[in-house]
Structure formats: structure tokens, C-alpha cells
Scaffold this active site. Structure first.
Site, PDB file in Angstrom:
ATOM      1  N   SER A   1       0.708  -1.247   0.096  1.00  0.00           N
ATOM      2  CA  SER A   1      -0.019  -0.087   0.091  1.00  0.00           C
ATOM      3  C   SER A   1       0.777   1.199   0.079  1.00  0.00           C
ATOM      4  O   SER A   1       1.984   1.290   0.387  1.00  0.00           O
ATOM      5  CB  SER A   1      -0.975   0.052   1.123  1.00  0.00           C
ATOM      6  OG  SER A   1      -1.730  -0.983   1.249  1.00  0.00           O
TER       7      SER A   1
HETATM    8  N1  SAH Z   1       0.555  -5.451   4.095  1.00  0.00           N
HETATM    9  C1  SAH Z   1       0.814  -6.100   2.860  1.00  0.00           C
HETATM   10  C2  SAH Z   1       0.193  -5.794   1.733  1.00  0.00           C
HETATM   11  C3  SAH Z   1       0.075  -6.970   1.064  1.00  0.00           C
HETATM   12  S1  SAH Z   1      -1.185  -7.106  -0.298  1.00  0.00           S
HETATM   13  C4  SAH Z   1       2.160  -5.322   2.718  1.00  0.00           C
HETATM   14  O1  SAH Z   1       2.484  -4.541   3.494  1.00  0.00           O
HETATM   15  O2  SAH Z   1       2.854  -5.703   1.669  1.00  0.00           O
HETATM   16  C5  SAH Z   1      -2.476  -8.246   0.677  1.00  0.00           C
HETATM   17  C6  SAH Z   1      -1.635  -9.623   0.928  1.00  0.00           C
HETATM   18  O3  SAH Z   1      -2.882 -10.420   1.381  1.00  0.00           O
HETATM   19  C7  SAH Z   1      -1.178 -10.288  -0.522  1.00  0.00           C
HETATM   20  O4  SAH Z   1       0.059 -10.693   0.049  1.00  0.00           O
HETATM   21  C8  SAH Z   1      -2.004 -11.347  -0.551  1.00  0.00           C
HETATM   22  O5  SAH Z   1      -1.444 -12.669  -1.199  1.00  0.00           O
HETATM   23  C9  SAH Z   1      -2.605 -11.680   0.816  1.00  0.00           C
HETATM   24  N2  SAH Z   1      -4.068 -12.670   1.007  1.00  0.00           N
HETATM   25  C10 SAH Z   1      -4.962 -12.247  -0.026  1.00  0.00           C
HETATM   26  N3  SAH Z   1      -5.725 -13.404   0.630  1.00  0.00           N
HETATM   27  C11 SAH Z   1      -5.268 -13.940   1.758  1.00  0.00           C
HETATM   28  C12 SAH Z   1      -5.923 -14.796   2.517  1.00  0.00           C
HETATM   29  N4  SAH Z   1      -7.177 -15.548   2.302  1.00  0.00           N
HETATM   30  N5  SAH Z   1      -5.177 -15.052   3.603  1.00  0.00           N
HETATM   31  C13 SAH Z   1      -3.834 -14.558   3.620  1.00  0.00           C
HETATM   32  N6  SAH Z   1      -3.224 -13.569   2.924  1.00  0.00           N
HETATM   33  C14 SAH Z   1      -3.952 -13.123   1.850  1.00  0.00           C
END
Ligand code: SAH
Length: 215
Positions: free
Chosen positions: A70
């Protein structure tokens, strides 16, 4: 110019201070602990070196697995909304590159973070080695992480079309969940546990990748 490729850590630190002033304080984030964490954590180290020169700009960035990290303001804003206290145990869903995890590690006592994609979790583990209060696992965030529940705070960084019941059940009394909700149009939603009830407050519009594999 400030955002050309910089080589010394001192320049990256200067970029972080600039990022906090211009993007985060300027938009109203006031929690000093959050601001300090945003000044401390080297955001560039959480993205591919190809993006190091733009790591402190006002944008989301691509990470592995077609996912995104983000925009700095959103990380700070969500951290402020979560209102983490130094003694809190925090669960994060969606470790991604681990940047938000590192910010939470500066604010909380213990951070447990669940990531769906093995590749991302492995990379994050490498980057988060020095944060001894961080615990990672590969799994489906819809289920939370029951072994370490209850949590005082839960932060979800992918968007859900409904609130995962398991997460509410893993919250301590007075605890709080911050989660992006919705499909085409999303909002941050805050759930606070009061006895058997959960108080729901809607907040700003956001855009997150979807939370996969719902129940
Ligand atoms: N907080 C992260 C944002 C990553 S984007 C950062 O600072 O980089 C959101 C993330 O959620 C992705 O890595 C994706 O793989 C993960 N995600 C999506 N669905 C998920 C689920 N059901 N359980 C765990 N992680 C999930």
C-alpha cells in the site's frame, strides 16, 4: 533531486522524514508512535531494488505474486485507526512484503501475520529477521491463527466481501479489527468487541487486492 536514486542510508532516512511530513502528517495522521515507526522502518528494503528510488513516493508499489504494497499514507492511516498499545498482541492477515508487519512490530508487543502465498511469506521472513516479536505463517487468513488467539488488534490488508467469523471469534474483549470491505467499491471498516456484540464503524474508501479463498 530528492527522488533520484540514492545510495547512502542517510539519504533514505531523509526521504522517510520527507515522506512522513508531506504525505502523512500533512493528511492528518497525528499518532506519534505511528509517525516514529514510519520514520524508522526502511520501506525500500521491502521492495525489489528496481523500485528503491521510488519507495518513498506517494504510491502503492508492486511486490511478488502480482500483489501490491500500500501507499505509505494508507499504511500509517490504518496503523493509527488500529490504535495499537505497546502491550498488544496483534494479528495481521496478508503479510505481503512484510512492510506493514514491520510497522506493527514497532507498535505492539507481539505480531502474528498470516500470508496465503508461500513465496511472499518466505521473502518477508528474510526481511523481518531482526524483528524478534514477529511470527509468520503461510495459511488462509479467513481462519485467523487460532493457536495464538485471542488478539487485542487484528489488521486485514486484503479486501473481504464479508467479515470473517473466525477473526471476530479470535478477538479479546474491547479488541478491534480494521478490515477493507467490499468488492468493486471498498471501505475500511472497524469492528470493536463489546461483550457479545461487535460495534461497526465505516471509514474511508480504499482499494485493496481481494482476500482469496473465502469460506
Ligand atoms: N500488508 C501488505 C499488503 C500486501 S497485499 C504489505 O505491506 O505488503 C495483500 C496480501 O494479502 C497479499 O500478499 C495476498 O497474497 C494476501 N492474501 C490474500 N488473500 C489472503 C488470505 N485469504 N489469507 C492470507 N493472505 C491473503
Amino acid at each position: 533531486m530528492l527522488f533520484q536514486r540514492q545510495d547512502s542510508n542517510e539519504s533514505y532516512e531523509a526521504m522517510r522524514w520527507h515522506m512522513v511530513d508531506r504525505q502523512i502528517v500533512a493528511r492528518g495522521v497525528r499518532d506519534e508512535r505511528v509517525l516514529e515507526a514510519m520514520r524508522q522502518v526502511p520501506r525500500h528494503e521491502f521492495v525489489d531494488p528496481h523500485y528503491w528510488d521510488v519507495a518513498y513516493t506517494d504510491h502503492p508499489l508492486p511486490i511478488a505474486g502480482g500483489q501490491t504494497i500500500s501507499q505509505p499514507y494508507i499504511v500509517a492511516y490504518m496503523s493509527e485507526l488500529l490504535a495499537v498499545r505497546a502491550s498488544d498482541r496483534v494479528l495481521e492477515i496478508g503479510t505481503g512484503c512484510g512492510y506493514q508487519t514491520a510497522i506493527l512490530a514497532c507498535l505492539a508487543a507481539e505480531v502474528y501475520s498470516v500470508e496465503y502465498l508461500q513465496e511472499l511469506s518466505a521473502q518477508a521472513e528474510e526481511r523481518l529477521k531482526k524483528y524478534v516479536n514477529v511470527h509468520l505463517k503461510v495459511g488462509n487468513g479467513w481462519e485467523g491463527w487460532i493457536e495464538h488467539a485471542p488478539y487485542d488488534r487484528i489488521l486485514v490488508t486484503c479486501a473481504a466481501d464479508h467479515i470473517p467469523e473466525y477473526l471476530l471469534n479470535q478477538l479479546s474483549e474491547g479488541g478491534r479489527v480494521v478490515i477493507p470491505m467490499g468488492e468493486n467499491s471498498q471501505r475500511l471498516v472497524i469492528f470493536t468487541k463489546r461483550g457479545e456484540d461487535y460495534i461497526q464503524d465505516d471509514d474511508i474508501a480504499v482499494r485493496f487486492v481481494p482476500m482469496v479463498d473465502s469460506d
